[in-house]
Write a protein that holds these residues in place. Structure first.
Motif, PDB file in Angstrom:
ATOM      1  N   LYS A 136       0.817  -1.220   0.000  1.00 24.52           N
ATOM      2  CA  LYS A 136       0.000   0.000   0.000  1.00 24.52           C
ATOM      3  C   LYS A 136       0.851   1.272   0.000  1.00 24.52           C
ATOM      4  N   LEU A 137       2.119   1.156   0.390  1.00 24.76           N
ATOM      5  CA  LEU A 137       2.992   2.336   0.350  1.00 24.76           C
ATOM      6  C   LEU A 137       3.042   2.927  -1.056  1.00 24.76           C
ATOM      7  N   TYR A 138       2.934   2.051  -2.058  1.00 25.43           N
ATOM      8  CA  TYR A 138       3.035   2.510  -3.449  1.00 25.43           C
ATOM      9  C   TYR A 138       1.833   3.368  -3.847  1.00 25.43           C
ATOM     10  N   TYR A 139       0.665   3.062  -3.284  1.00 24.95           N
ATOM     11  CA  TYR A 139      -0.561   3.771  -3.665  1.00 24.95           C
ATOM     12  C   TYR A 139      -0.854   4.989  -2.783  1.00 24.95           C
ATOM     13  N   THR A 140      -0.155   5.082  -1.653  1.00 22.76           N
ATOM     14  CA  THR A 140      -0.434   6.145  -0.693  1.00 22.76           C
ATOM     15  C   THR A 140      -0.124   7.525  -1.267  1.00 22.76           C
ATOM     16  N   ARG A 141      -1.041   8.468  -1.024  1.00 20.90           N
ATOM     17  CA  ARG A 141      -0.876   9.878  -1.421  1.00 20.90           C
ATOM     18  C   ARG A 141      -0.769  10.046  -2.933  1.00 20.90           C
ATOM     19  N   LEU A 144      12.370  14.514  12.141  1.00 21.41           N
ATOM     20  CA  LEU A 144      12.709  14.102  10.786  1.00 21.41           C
ATOM     21  C   LEU A 144      14.123  13.542  10.780  1.00 21.41           C
ATOM     22  N   PHE A 145      14.245  12.295  10.289  1.00 20.90           N
ATOM     23  CA  PHE A 145      15.557  11.653  10.250  1.00 20.90           C
ATOM     24  C   PHE A 145      15.687  10.843   8.966  1.00 20.90           C
ATOM     25  N   ASN A 146      16.515  11.347   8.049  1.00 18.09           N
ATOM     26  CA  ASN A 146      16.842  10.598   6.834  1.00 18.09           C
ATOM     27  C   ASN A 146      15.597  10.045   6.120  1.00 18.09           C
ATOM     28  N   GLY A 147      14.610  10.914   5.933  1.00 20.87           N
ATOM     29  CA  GLY A 147      13.407  10.499   5.194  1.00 20.87           C
ATOM     30  C   GLY A 147      12.340   9.837   6.040  1.00 20.87           C
ATOM     31  N   LEU A 148      12.566   9.722   7.334  1.00 26.98           N
ATOM     32  CA  LEU A 148      11.552   9.179   8.245  1.00 26.98           C
ATOM     33  C   LEU A 148      11.011  10.332   9.086  1.00 26.98           C
ATOM     34  N   PHE A 149       9.695  10.459   9.135  1.00 25.95           N
ATOM     35  CA  PHE A 149       9.072  11.606   9.807  1.00 25.95           C
ATOM     36  C   PHE A 149       7.978  11.130  10.754  1.00 25.95           C
ATOM     37  N   ILE A 150       7.969  11.695  11.953  1.00 26.58           N
ATOM     38  CA  ILE A 150       6.926  11.345  12.921  1.00 26.58           C
ATOM     39  C   ILE A 150       6.469  12.597  13.673  1.00 26.58           C
ATOM     40  N   ARG A 151       5.237  12.513  14.212  1.00 26.77           N
ATOM     41  CA  ARG A 151       4.761  13.516  15.161  1.00 26.77           C
ATOM     42  C   ARG A 151       4.250  12.763  16.386  1.00 26.77           C
ATOM     43  N   VAL A 152       4.665  13.222  17.532  1.00 29.01           N
ATOM     44  CA  VAL A 152       4.305  12.583  18.800  1.00 29.01           C
ATOM     45  C   VAL A 152       3.072  13.277  19.369  1.00 29.01           C
ATOM     46  N   ASP A 153       2.134  12.505  19.923  1.00 30.95           N
ATOM     47  CA  ASP A 153       0.925  13.129  20.479  1.00 30.95           C
ATOM     48  C   ASP A 153       1.283  14.116  21.589  1.00 30.95           C
ATOM     49  N   ILE A 154       1.991  13.621  22.608  1.00 32.53           N
ATOM     50  CA  ILE A 154       2.392  14.475  23.737  1.00 32.53           C
ATOM     51  C   ILE A 154       3.822  14.107  24.132  1.00 32.53           C
ATOM     52  N   LEU A 155       4.658  15.111  24.290  1.00 34.99           N
ATOM     53  CA  LEU A 155       6.041  14.894  24.725  1.00 34.99           C
ATOM     54  C   LEU A 155       6.281  15.736  25.975  1.00 34.99           C
ATOM     55  N   VAL A 156       6.854  15.095  27.001  1.00 36.00           N
ATOM     56  CA  VAL A 156       7.179  15.795  28.248  1.00 36.00           C
ATOM     57  C   VAL A 156       8.684  15.648  28.494  1.00 36.00           C
ATOM     58  N   LYS A 157       9.422  16.776  28.546  1.00 32.10           N
ATOM     59  CA  LYS A 157      10.881  16.735  28.699  1.00 32.10           C
ATOM     60  C   LYS A 157      11.299  17.413  29.996  1.00 32.10           C
ATOM     61  N   LYS A 158      12.153  16.716  30.748  1.00 36.16           N
ATOM     62  CA  LYS A 158      12.807  17.283  31.926  1.00 36.16           C
ATOM     63  C   LYS A 158      14.272  16.909  31.844  1.00 36.16           C
ATOM     64  N   GLY A 159      15.109  17.914  31.623  1.00 33.05           N
ATOM     65  CA  GLY A 159      16.527  17.620  31.438  1.00 33.05           C
ATOM     66  C   GLY A 159      16.698  16.783  30.184  1.00 33.05           C
ATOM     67  N   ASN A 160      17.405  15.645  30.317  1.00 34.17           N
ATOM     68  CA  ASN A 160      17.570  14.772  29.137  1.00 34.17           C
ATOM     69  C   ASN A 160      16.609  13.588  29.163  1.00 34.17           C
ATOM     70  N   TYR A 164       2.772  18.835   5.998  1.00 31.78           N
ATOM     71  CA  TYR A 164       3.746  18.303   5.056  1.00 31.78           C
ATOM     72  C   TYR A 164       5.006  19.170   4.944  1.00 31.78           C
ATOM     73  N   ASP A 165       5.107  20.216   5.751  1.00 29.15           N
ATOM     74  CA  ASP A 165       6.333  21.024   5.776  1.00 29.15           C
ATOM     75  C   ASP A 165       7.252  20.417   6.832  1.00 29.15           C
ATOM     76  N   TYR A 166       7.795  19.245   6.487  1.00 32.19           N
ATOM     77  CA  TYR A 166       8.494  18.411   7.471  1.00 32.19           C
ATOM     78  C   TYR A 166       9.676  19.112   8.137  1.00 32.19           C
ATOM     79  N   GLN A 167      10.523  19.714   7.320  1.00 31.56           N
ATOM     80  CA  GLN A 167      11.751  20.298   7.873  1.00 31.56           C
ATOM     81  C   GLN A 167      11.437  21.476   8.803  1.00 31.56           C
ATOM     82  N   LYS A 168      10.480  22.299   8.418  1.00 29.85           N
ATOM     83  CA  LYS A 168      10.127  23.452   9.246  1.00 29.85           C
ATOM     84  C   LYS A 168       9.588  22.995  10.603  1.00 29.85           C
ATOM     85  N   LEU A 169       8.719  21.992  10.597  1.00 24.48           N
ATOM     86  CA  LEU A 169       8.168  21.472  11.851  1.00 24.48           C
ATOM     87  C   LEU A 169       9.261  20.865  12.721  1.00 24.48           C
TER      88      LEU A 169
END
Length: 638
Positions: free
Chosen positions: A6-11, A80-96, A54-59
């Motif tokens: 299905k990757l071939y037909y997507t979008r 965005l990493f080498n053609g792989l793109f994700i968005r996380v629902d919720i991210l909580v960061k404290k230090g590292n 779809y403005d991956y790099q800006k996001l």
């Protein structure tokens, strides 16, 4: 995970793709968007990352800037990493240290849940592999972008053990069909975290499950997780089809177009590529369309069409007094291959069944709703509300009476106990048999039984006794009973004694009714006349209403003649989607209708129109049962 091809037909806009609409409706039906908004409310002072999806790099660049803060909470950060793109629902960061939260409307028992791994810790369990792989992919991309971060992974789910401590939680997150918002949800103005009461969500740590996926890739042990991603990425990037072959997984393909469509059909391209056949041959009935799909092994052997199944491939095991499952399956195969459209009856046993029924015959249907965010205080997520029923009576002389109905959609009114009181009053008007279609009605009265036991209703004992007379206990009830008027399942009568090729193997009332109407000369003659001429009463249709109309020589299902409950949503599509979601099965358009009617700001004309639509649909549900009975009576005795 579903099908890499299905990757071939997507979008690609030239290809048919039903997934976008279906997934949006499924999220609405399951309450996914409402749960997402609720989850965000539990993380105040967060930053929502907004921009072109779809403005991956800006996001990704905006996310990088936010992550320079020592402490930050972000909704939908992008990586965005080498053609792989994700968005996380919720991210909580404290230090590292980072907590990755994936929000889902799926329910879990927080008290009893231990793990989505088996006892050996080497396989996934629980049926949510796609959720777990989703999070594993997110962690892989995020860790690749930021190797220094310590990432913990969580599913934020609906806690089925929780009880809401406030009224109107559901109404605080309004579903709006024509909203421009991504989620289609509008939050109540001025809503605060304190307004939400005790949380009905919970966070489940899935670090062990994610580690298993990243290290062992249990769905394909021939490839590592990274190798699998690289394989997918290279094919997608180079626009090459990753063809995995055809089979049972093709049944629900969203890239399948009908012959009249102007869009390309990925489904047909795959099958033509594999089988070297023209499209007309590809549309032959498939093995996977056989009821309860008995022939998965045959597909593995390279047989795809019903006409390829021989008696040597299929073992028919008869059962005394009824059609066995294998007999029905073989009937479907034989009649399909022979292009035999005639119905089949086990007349002897059907006659015996009908002769055992006690008049007057009572046909009932319920409309219920079960939502992630409860409407009322002290309710659990996905707890059932029964707000409507219809009751038809068939008298021994053949007279059909729409005897009673109940509808309670008033905002803020808990309906279940008044519902069961009204049902008791209706069904105790006579001592004839009571009929339902499938399991839903028995399940619901068991739910209300539990709710009554824990209530302080003054008449609860007599209501409990009434429920015991018309039902049998389900496994969730510790007490065991089987009532003297235990509802007869008309669907089981269909399955045991009748098969019509026109149903396509389905036994749902929406499939059986058109087949019955097509075959029955009695029904065709009777229901093409106005109600006033056929001794059928109605509470919601005018005396001159005609239930059955013909189109191109075929009977049109009475459901098709009714306007949809909502102009914005297709009732059949809603029914189909909700049937596939365990928490809200048997929801359909009524689920959305009840939600909408719970908002006090709904205009009086719109409220009246939705209520009338609900009354007509529910009345037709019980009249459809009556029609099926009348057809069986015709076949057995006329």
């Amino acid at each position: 995970m579903d099908c890499p091809t299905k990757l071939y037909y997507t979008r690609k806009p030239e290809y048919e793709n039903s997934a976008d609409t279906d997934s949006f409706l499924e999220q609405l039906a399951q309450g996914g968007f409402q749960v997402e908004e609720l989850a965000r409310m539990e993380h105040p002072r967060s930053i929502a990352l907004i921009g072109d999806d779809y403005d991956y790099q800006k996001l990704a660049d905006e996310t990088r800037k936010l992550l320079t803060q020592d402490e930050v909470k972000i909704f939908e950060p992008a990586f965005l990493f080498n053609g792989l793109f994700i968005r996380v629902d919720i991210l909580v960061k404290k230090g590292n240290k980072v907590r990755l939260l994936e929000v889902k409307a799926k329910s879990v028992s927080r008290e009893r849940h231990e793990s989505y791994l088996n006892s050996k810790g080497n396989k996934l369990q629980g049926g949510i592999d796609h959720y777990l792989y989703d999070v594993a992919f997110q962690k892989y991309v995020m860790q690749s972008c930021y190797p220094e971060l310590e990432i913990s992974s969580f599913l934020k789910l609906v806690n089925k053990d929780a009880v809401t401590s406030v009224d109107g939680l559901h109404q605080s997150f309004k579903v709006v069909a024509d909203s421009n918002l991504r989620t289609g949800i509008e939050k109540r103005e001025g809503l605060t975290k304190e307004d939400l009461g005790d949380s009905i969500l919970c966070e489940v740590n899935i670090d062990a499950e994610v580690d298993l996926i990243l290290n062992q890739n249990p769905i394909d042990e021939a490839l590592s997780f990274e190798e699998m991603l690289n394989l997918f990425r290279s094919h997608y990037r180079e626009d090459r089809k990753l063809f995995i072959g055809i089979g049972g997984h093709c049944k629900g393909c969203e890239f399948k177009s009908e012959p009249a469509s102007k869009k390309k059909s990925g489904f047909h391209e795959c099958w033509a590529e594999e089988l070297k056949l023209p499209v007309s041959a590809i549309d032959e009935p498939k093995i996977y369309d056989v009821w309860y799909n008995p022939a998965k092994k045959l597909i593995e052997e390279g047989k795809y069409f019903m006409k390829e199944i021989s008696e040597e491939d299929f073992t028919v095991k008869p059962e005394a007094g009824k059609l066995s499952r294998s007999e029905r399956q073989w009937l479907q195969i034989e009649k399909t291959v022979q292009d035999d459209n005639s119905p089949y009856f086990d007349l002897e046993n059907l006659r015996a069944e009908l002769a055992s029924w006690k008049f007057p015959l009572n046909f009932i249907d319920f409309e219920t709703t079960a939502v992630a965010l409860p409407f009322f205080k002290d309710m659990r997520p996905y707890e059932q509300l029964a707000f409507q029923f219809s009751h038809h009576i068939v008298h021994e002389d053949g007279r059909v009476e729409h005897f009673n109905e109940y509808l309670n959609t008033e905002p803020g009114e808990y309906p279940n106990f008044d519902f069961i009181r009204a049902l008791k009053k209706s069904l105790t008007s006579n001592d004839g048999n009571v009929f339902r279609y499938h399991n839903h009605e028995n399940t619901i009265v068991n739910v209300i039984y539990d709710q009554l036991r824990n209530s302080a209703e003054p008449d609860k004992e007599e209501l409990l006794q009434f429920i015991e007379t018309i039902s049998h206990n389900t496994s969730r009830n510790a007490k065991s009973w089987k009532g003297e008027r235990d509802m007869i399942d008309l669907q089981k009568t269909v399955v045991k004694y009748y098969y019509d090729p026109g149903t396509g193997g389905s036994n749902s009332i929406k499939a059986v009714l058109p087949a019955v109407l097509h075959s029955s000369s009695y029904l065709l003659e009777k229901y093409q006349k106005p109600l006033s001429e056929i001794d059928v009463s109605s509470k919601n249709f005018d005396p001159d209403h005609i239930f059955l109309r013909m189109e191109n020589g075929k009977a049109v299902s009475p459901y098709k003649a009714l306007p949809p409950v909502f102009e914005n949503w297709d009732s059949d599509k809603l029914e189909e989607i909700t049937e596939s979601i365990p928490e809200i099965a048997d929801g359909g358009a009524a689920l959305f209708a009840y939600q909408k009617l719970q908002f006090p700001d709904l205009s009086a004309p719109e409220r009246e129109a939705i209520n009338l639509a609900l009354l007509r649909y529910c009345e037709l549900d019980t009249l459809a049962m009556v029609m099926i009975y009348e057809y069986f009576r015709e076949v057995c005795y006329f």
